[in-house]
Design a protein around this motif. Structure first.
Motif, PDB file in Angstrom:
ATOM      1  N   ALA A  74       0.789  -0.985  -0.023  1.00  0.00           N
ATOM      2  CA  ALA A  74       0.146   0.193   0.090  1.00  0.00           C
ATOM      3  C   ALA A  74       0.454   1.287   0.150  1.00  0.00           C
ATOM      4  CB  ALA A  74      -0.800   0.006   1.289  1.00  0.00           C
TER       5      ALA A  74
ATOM      6  N   ALA B 191       2.087   2.183  -3.114  1.00  0.00           N
ATOM      7  CA  ALA B 191       1.373   2.262  -4.895  1.00  0.00           C
ATOM      8  C   ALA B 191       0.833   3.350  -4.162  1.00  0.00           C
ATOM      9  CB  ALA B 191      -0.157   1.663  -4.161  1.00  0.00           C
ATOM     10  N   LYS B 192       1.396   4.095  -2.701  1.00  0.00           N
ATOM     11  CA  LYS B 192       0.429   5.503  -1.943  1.00  0.00           C
ATOM     12  C   LYS B 192       1.644   6.566  -2.747  1.00  0.00           C
ATOM     13  CE  LYS B 192       0.375   7.736   2.227  1.00  0.00           C
ATOM     14  NZ  LYS B 192       0.205   7.091   3.689  1.00  0.00           N
TER      15      LYS B 192
ATOM     16  N   TRP C 275      -2.409  -0.247  -6.846  1.00  0.00           N
ATOM     17  CA  TRP C 275      -3.544  -1.006  -6.069  1.00  0.00           C
ATOM     18  C   TRP C 275      -4.145  -2.307  -6.295  1.00  0.00           C
ATOM     19  CZ3 TRP C 275      -3.970   1.567  -1.437  1.00  0.00           C
ATOM     20  CH2 TRP C 275      -2.890   2.612  -1.318  1.00  0.00           C
TER      21      TRP C 275
ATOM     22  N   SER D 183      -7.919  -3.835  -1.034  1.00  0.00           N
ATOM     23  CA  SER D 183      -8.618  -2.265  -1.688  1.00  0.00           C
ATOM     24  C   SER D 183      -9.333  -1.753   0.056  1.00  0.00           C
ATOM     25  CB  SER D 183      -9.826  -3.012  -1.997  1.00  0.00           C
ATOM     26  OG  SER D 183     -10.258  -3.572  -1.375  1.00  0.00           O
TER      27      SER D 183
ATOM     28  N   CYS E 117      -6.437   1.146  -0.148  1.00  0.00           N
ATOM     29  CA  CYS E 117      -6.610   2.010  -0.984  1.00  0.00           C
ATOM     30  C   CYS E 117      -7.811   3.221  -0.856  1.00  0.00           C
ATOM     31  CB  CYS E 117      -6.939   1.072  -2.107  1.00  0.00           C
ATOM     32  SG  CYS E 117      -7.458   2.733  -3.823  1.00  0.00           S
TER      33      CYS E 117
ATOM     34  N   GLU F 226     -11.883   1.149  -6.229  1.00  0.00           N
ATOM     35  CA  GLU F 226     -11.129  -0.607  -6.077  1.00  0.00           C
ATOM     36  C   GLU F 226     -12.090  -1.284  -4.904  1.00  0.00           C
ATOM     37  OE1 GLU F 226      -8.636  -1.724  -7.525  1.00  0.00           O
ATOM     38  OE2 GLU F 226      -8.114   0.104  -8.784  1.00  0.00           O
TER      39      GLU F 226
END
Ligand SMILES: [Zn+2]
Ligand SMILES: [Zn+2]
Ligand SMILES: [Zn+2]
Ligand SMILES: [Zn+2]
Length: 390
Positions: free
Chosen positions: A119, A122-123, A146, A165, A168, A188
């Motif tokens: 996470a 992705a962030k 994500w 998810s 996210c 998501e």
């Protein structure tokens, strides 16, 4: 936005009804439930905590995230034993102490990670793209982290996707309602809940997303995607009538937006016709197929998977209809016999479409044989009564 029920009695509030706690935004159907929550539900102590976390939606996202990570790590425990995270190189996460997961197509010792590390990655990647105003293609590639593994390039699935998810949603829930990333995070979350078979939760997220897009006057194409996601959850929940209603709207929407020759329109027509057949509304299904199959053959070609699927389902509707005439049954046979060799050649014998055609062909043949069995003696009798007439 996804908390659409009274926190005490679970009455559905939609997006606007009811009351909110003035401090933390927890929602209630009315004053009675709010008072009860304060006195007996522990809200007197929780309220401050929820407010501090950023309000009811954020608090809920954080809680659900932690639960989902624990579930995912537990489910992956056997697979991840003795391994380390490819991102932080530890077995236990230094801060959260969470265990490892793996829910993609990585094999061997590849792809073990902490949901938190995935996470975080992705962030950061997406934030960098936003800061530098990178183009849509890069934005989409970054956003894909994500839901897609960067090592094997395959989608995460099941409880791992579900945990990611929630990560996210937790990351973007605090943004403005019109924010694009917040909207995508909602999509998501719907998909993650689907993947872990949390259909009821997926439904409330997707309903919220759909009505939000409508309220904000979002572009029609986005509304149609949300609507079609919603239809698939109605299907999972066995709510076929609701599914059909949604699919009908989606089909007429894509038809209007893209025209009859667009791939999406054909996909939506096929989805709609499948549900019509499942509800035994064969006449409507057949008429839709008679209209759309010629378009699919022309635009996609005779050997396209969708064309073959549509013809397979048309053949199915022809023989499954209780009112099928002998002519219908023969038509079902010729339709299925026509596509069978093409499917074998193009898709291979193990492909689900080829298998489906095989099953339909067998059943149509049986139905035809049973019917001809009824008809043949009759014909023989008629012929015997009127010799020489033929
Ligand atoms: Zn209530
Ligand atoms: Zn409160
Ligand atoms: Zn890690
Ligand atoms: Zn992978």
């Amino acid at each position: 936005m996804i908390l659409t029920q009274c926190a005490v009695c679970a009455t559905e509030l939609g997006l606007t009804l009811g009351k909110k706690c003035g401090r933390c935004s927890t929602r209630y159907c009315g004053a009675a439930c709010q008072v009860q929550h304060w006195k007996e539900g522990g809200h007197d102590t929780l309220c401050k905590k929820i407010k501090k976390a950023g309000g009811a939606e954020q608090y809920n996202a954080n809680e659900k995230y932690s639960e989902a990570v624990a579930v995912a790590a537990e489910a992956c425990a056997d697979d991840t034993k003795g391994q380390t995270c490819y991102i932080c190189t530890q077995a236990l996460h230094w801060k959260t102490k969470e265990g490892l997961v793996r829910g993609c197509a990585c094999r061997g010792t590849a792809g073990f990670a902490h949901v938190s590390c995935l996470a975080e990655q992705a962030k950061i990647l997406f934030a960098e793209a936003e800061e530098n105003n990178l183009d849509d293609k890069v934005m989409n590639e970054r956003w894909a982290r994500w839901h897609t593994c960067s090592l094997c390039e395959q989608d995460y699935h099941g409880v791992v996707l579900c945990a990611l998810s929630w990560a996210c949603w937790k990351t973007y829930v605090g943004r403005a309602e019109r924010d694009q990333a917040r909207g995508m995070a909602m999509t998501e979350l719907g998909a993650g809940l689907d993947s872990a078979d949390h259909d009821a939760d997926a439904l409330s997220v997707k309903e919220a997303r759909f009505s939000m897009l409508r309220r904000l006057g979002a572009p029609e194409e986005n509304v149609l995607v949300a609507q079609s996601n919603l239809a698939s959850t109605y299907r999972s929940l066995g709510r076929l009538e609701d599914c059909l209603r949604m699919q009908g709207d989606v089909y007429s929407g894509t038809l209007k937006l893209y025209g009859e020759e667009h791939g999406d329109t054909l996909v939506d027509a096929n989805n709609y016709a499948i549900t019509l057949s499942e509800l035994e509304r064969y006449a409507e299904a057949k008429s839709l197929y008679r209209k759309t199959i010629p378009v699919a053959r022309r635009v996609l070609g005779e050997s396209h998977d969708l064309t073959l699927k549509m013809m397979m389902n048309y053949g199915g509707a022809l023989y499954l209809d209780r009112g099928a005439t002998l002519e219908d049954l023969r038509k079902a046979m010729t339709t299925l016999e026509e596509i069978d060799p093409t499917a074998r050649r193009v898709l291979g014998g193990a492909h689900p479409t080829t298998k489906g055609i095989e099953v339909n062909l067998r059943d149509a043949r049986a139905a035809l044989r049973a019917r001809e069995g009824d008809v043949e003696p009759l014909r023989a009798a008629v012929e015997a009564m009127a010799p020489g007439d033929a």
